[in-house]
Design a protein around this motif. Sequence first.
Motif, PDB file in Angstrom:
ATOM      1  N   SER A 213      -4.585  10.997  15.625  1.00  0.00           N
ATOM      2  CA  SER A 213      -3.357  11.040  14.846  1.00  0.00           C
ATOM      3  C   SER A 213      -3.622  10.551  13.422  1.00  0.00           C
ATOM      4  O   SER A 213      -4.719  10.079  13.097  1.00  0.00           O
ATOM      5  N   VAL A 214      -2.592  10.670  12.585  1.00  0.00           N
ATOM      6  CA  VAL A 214      -2.620  10.111  11.241  1.00  0.00           C
ATOM      7  C   VAL A 214      -2.007   8.721  11.323  1.00  0.00           C
ATOM      8  O   VAL A 214      -0.838   8.569  11.673  1.00  0.00           O
ATOM      9  N   SER A 215      -2.783   7.708  11.011  1.00  0.00           N
ATOM     10  CA  SER A 215      -2.304   6.330  11.087  1.00  0.00           C
ATOM     11  C   SER A 215      -2.345   5.674   9.710  1.00  0.00           C
ATOM     12  O   SER A 215      -3.271   5.914   8.923  1.00  0.00           O
ATOM     13  N   HIS A 216      -1.361   4.867   9.433  1.00  0.00           N
ATOM     14  CA  HIS A 216      -1.269   3.976   8.272  1.00  0.00           C
ATOM     15  C   HIS A 216      -0.989   4.677   6.949  1.00  0.00           C
ATOM     16  O   HIS A 216      -0.111   4.245   6.190  1.00  0.00           O
ATOM     17  N   PHE A 217      -1.721   5.744   6.620  1.00  0.00           N
ATOM     18  CA  PHE A 217      -1.565   6.385   5.314  1.00  0.00           C
ATOM     19  C   PHE A 217      -0.350   7.307   5.313  1.00  0.00           C
ATOM     20  O   PHE A 217      -0.460   8.537   5.224  1.00  0.00           O
ATOM     21  N   GLN A 218       0.808   6.691   5.404  1.00  0.00           N
ATOM     22  CA  GLN A 218       2.064   7.412   5.470  1.00  0.00           C
ATOM     23  C   GLN A 218       3.096   6.699   4.606  1.00  0.00           C
ATOM     24  O   GLN A 218       3.009   5.485   4.381  1.00  0.00           O
ATOM     25  N   LYS A 219       4.094   7.437   4.147  1.00  0.00           N
ATOM     26  CA  LYS A 219       5.088   6.903   3.215  1.00  0.00           C
ATOM     27  C   LYS A 219       5.802   5.669   3.757  1.00  0.00           C
ATOM     28  O   LYS A 219       6.102   4.731   3.006  1.00  0.00           O
ATOM     29  N   GLU A 220       6.065   5.639   5.058  1.00  0.00           N
ATOM     30  CA  GLU A 220       6.809   4.510   5.623  1.00  0.00           C
ATOM     31  C   GLU A 220       6.017   3.204   5.592  1.00  0.00           C
ATOM     32  O   GLU A 220       6.573   2.116   5.776  1.00  0.00           O
ATOM     33  N   ASN A 221       4.696   3.300   5.360  1.00  0.00           N
ATOM     34  CA  ASN A 221       3.873   2.093   5.287  1.00  0.00           C
ATOM     35  C   ASN A 221       3.600   1.631   3.861  1.00  0.00           C
ATOM     36  O   ASN A 221       2.847   0.675   3.643  1.00  0.00           O
ATOM     37  N   ALA A 226       5.533  -1.125  -4.545  1.00  0.00           N
ATOM     38  CA  ALA A 226       4.333  -0.404  -4.972  1.00  0.00           C
ATOM     39  C   ALA A 226       4.706   0.793  -5.833  1.00  0.00           C
ATOM     40  O   ALA A 226       5.740   1.434  -5.635  1.00  0.00           O
ATOM     41  N   GLY A 227       3.842   1.122  -6.796  1.00  0.00           N
ATOM     42  CA  GLY A 227       4.048   2.280  -7.643  1.00  0.00           C
ATOM     43  C   GLY A 227       3.468   3.528  -7.018  1.00  0.00           C
ATOM     44  O   GLY A 227       2.807   3.487  -5.971  1.00  0.00           O
ATOM     45  N   ASP A 228       3.699   4.673  -7.678  1.00  0.00           N
ATOM     46  CA  ASP A 228       3.174   5.939  -7.176  1.00  0.00           C
ATOM     47  C   ASP A 228       1.715   6.161  -7.554  1.00  0.00           C
ATOM     48  O   ASP A 228       1.025   6.963  -6.938  1.00  0.00           O
ATOM     49  N   ARG A 229       1.245   5.439  -8.575  1.00  0.00           N
ATOM     50  CA  ARG A 229      -0.143   5.531  -9.010  1.00  0.00           C
ATOM     51  C   ARG A 229      -0.688   4.121  -9.202  1.00  0.00           C
ATOM     52  O   ARG A 229       0.025   3.216  -9.642  1.00  0.00           O
ATOM     53  N   TYR A 288      -0.263   5.961  -0.056  1.00  0.00           N
ATOM     54  CA  TYR A 288       0.924   6.144   0.782  1.00  0.00           C
ATOM     55  C   TYR A 288       1.851   7.232   0.233  1.00  0.00           C
ATOM     56  O   TYR A 288       2.931   7.455   0.763  1.00  0.00           O
ATOM     57  N   GLU A 289       1.389   7.908  -0.835  1.00  0.00           N
ATOM     58  CA  GLU A 289       2.203   8.943  -1.458  1.00  0.00           C
ATOM     59  C   GLU A 289       1.436  10.262  -1.596  1.00  0.00           C
ATOM     60  O   GLU A 289       1.760  11.090  -2.439  1.00  0.00           O
ATOM     61  N   CYS A 290       0.434  10.478  -0.752  1.00  0.00           N
ATOM     62  CA  CYS A 290      -0.372  11.690  -0.834  1.00  0.00           C
ATOM     63  C   CYS A 290       0.102  12.724   0.194  1.00  0.00           C
ATOM     64  O   CYS A 290       0.899  12.419   1.080  1.00  0.00           O
ATOM     65  N   ASP A 291      -0.428  13.925   0.085  1.00  0.00           N
ATOM     66  CA  ASP A 291      -0.061  14.995   1.016  1.00  0.00           C
ATOM     67  C   ASP A 291      -1.090  15.134   2.137  1.00  0.00           C
ATOM     68  O   ASP A 291      -1.354  16.220   2.628  1.00  0.00           O
ATOM     69  N   ASN A 292      -1.674  14.008   2.534  1.00  0.00           N
ATOM     70  CA  ASN A 292      -2.688  14.017   3.594  1.00  0.00           C
ATOM     71  C   ASN A 292      -2.058  14.246   4.961  1.00  0.00           C
ATOM     72  O   ASN A 292      -0.972  13.743   5.265  1.00  0.00           O
TER      73      ASN A 292
END
Length: 428
Positions: A213-221, A226-229, A288-292
């Motif tokens: 699964s995709v863990s941790h690197f998600q918007k809710e975390n 934090a900023g977007d960059r 946490y703001e990428c399209d991964n």
Amino acid sequence: MMTSPVRVIVVGAGNRGDSYSQFASIHPERMKVVGVADPRRFARTKIQQQHKIEDGNVFSEWKSIAEREKFADAVLICTPDRHHKEPAVAFANKGYHMLLEKPMATTIEDCTAIVKACTLSGVMLSVAHVLRYDPVIHMIKELIDAGAIGDVIHIQHFEPVGFYHFAHSFVRGNWRNEAESSFALLAKSCHDIDLIHHWAGARRCVKVSSFGSVSHFQKENKPVGAGDRCMNCPIEQDCAYSACKIYLDRVKQGHTGWPVSVICPSSLPDIESVTEALKNGPYGRCVYECDNDVCTNQVVNMEFEGGVTAAFSMVAFTEEICKRKTTIHGSKGELSYNGHEVNVFDFLTQRSTKHTAPNNVPKHFGMSGHGGADYHFIDAFISAVANNDPSLIRSGPEETLLSHLLVFEAERSRLESTVVYCGDGSQS
């Protein structure tokens, strides 16, 4: 045997194409780069200048080369994953021997088409499963074949990707999104499934299951505030995945190799160009703001003919970067590999024997990748072409196709939450 250097064309002048081409600088008597194709002016000009390629052999697209009369012995195809099949088939049809970056392709159909084209044209195909060329990892296969642990019963293999390596390549980078590249097991770990398939010998894998699964690197975390960059993030200093730490701090310390070397597409990395890349490019984004959407952690369980089992784990969140760990349990002993050396414990004598292998790699930029295996890989390919001896290639077309098929079956198991029975299209 060729008495002149093997002439090669680099198709895709990014990190891998640049690295493999360095062999010509180390051994100009054995390899000469005579052509390059890449849509990026800086990348292709860099290769041209390094290898003194004439202007008429520098192209913005590979199709221009394929339309010409054959003017080299081999081609190094290092284009993005989804753009392997078309040039591979075209160059095979033109009679070029081929080094193809892994994965072979991103679909079963494309992998099969590449193998068919190479077979019909009678050209050599060497897929970049470079770990097979690591002297210590190669020793594992030799010890198995020599009977050092008796019959192989179970293989346990672990790949620690590395916390910042995963953030670089699979969250911010080129392999972050399956639609644009491929799924993580294929992009990162086809190396490892290939090794397991190799160590299992001639046995066919009969069934496979996989979870991930995709863990941790998600918007809710994303941390509060934090900023977007990273360059304008008020809490950047408290983030382990800060792009400032991963890239800018390294450049300030004088380090311009990987991963810094790949984030500035139009110039060599320095403080100014890296700063600009982090302000405006993909590598400066908050993780946490990428399209991964590719797996951060995955397990694959396999059963081969004769009851041999294997278990593979890939994890993003590790201190070590790509230092694989392996234990192979046999009927007469146990073999373990810690990323540096091999240890064999004999059940009869109850003694352990350590095995190491020399890894004589020239100290040259680009040739130290994968613990020096990159050097041994291109060395074997050039030798195979020069001597017209495909036996020097350790990952040729048919065996590579079989291990790739196993990767695709494992991913199907993960997506469908089922045990896949290999080779007959059925499932539990």
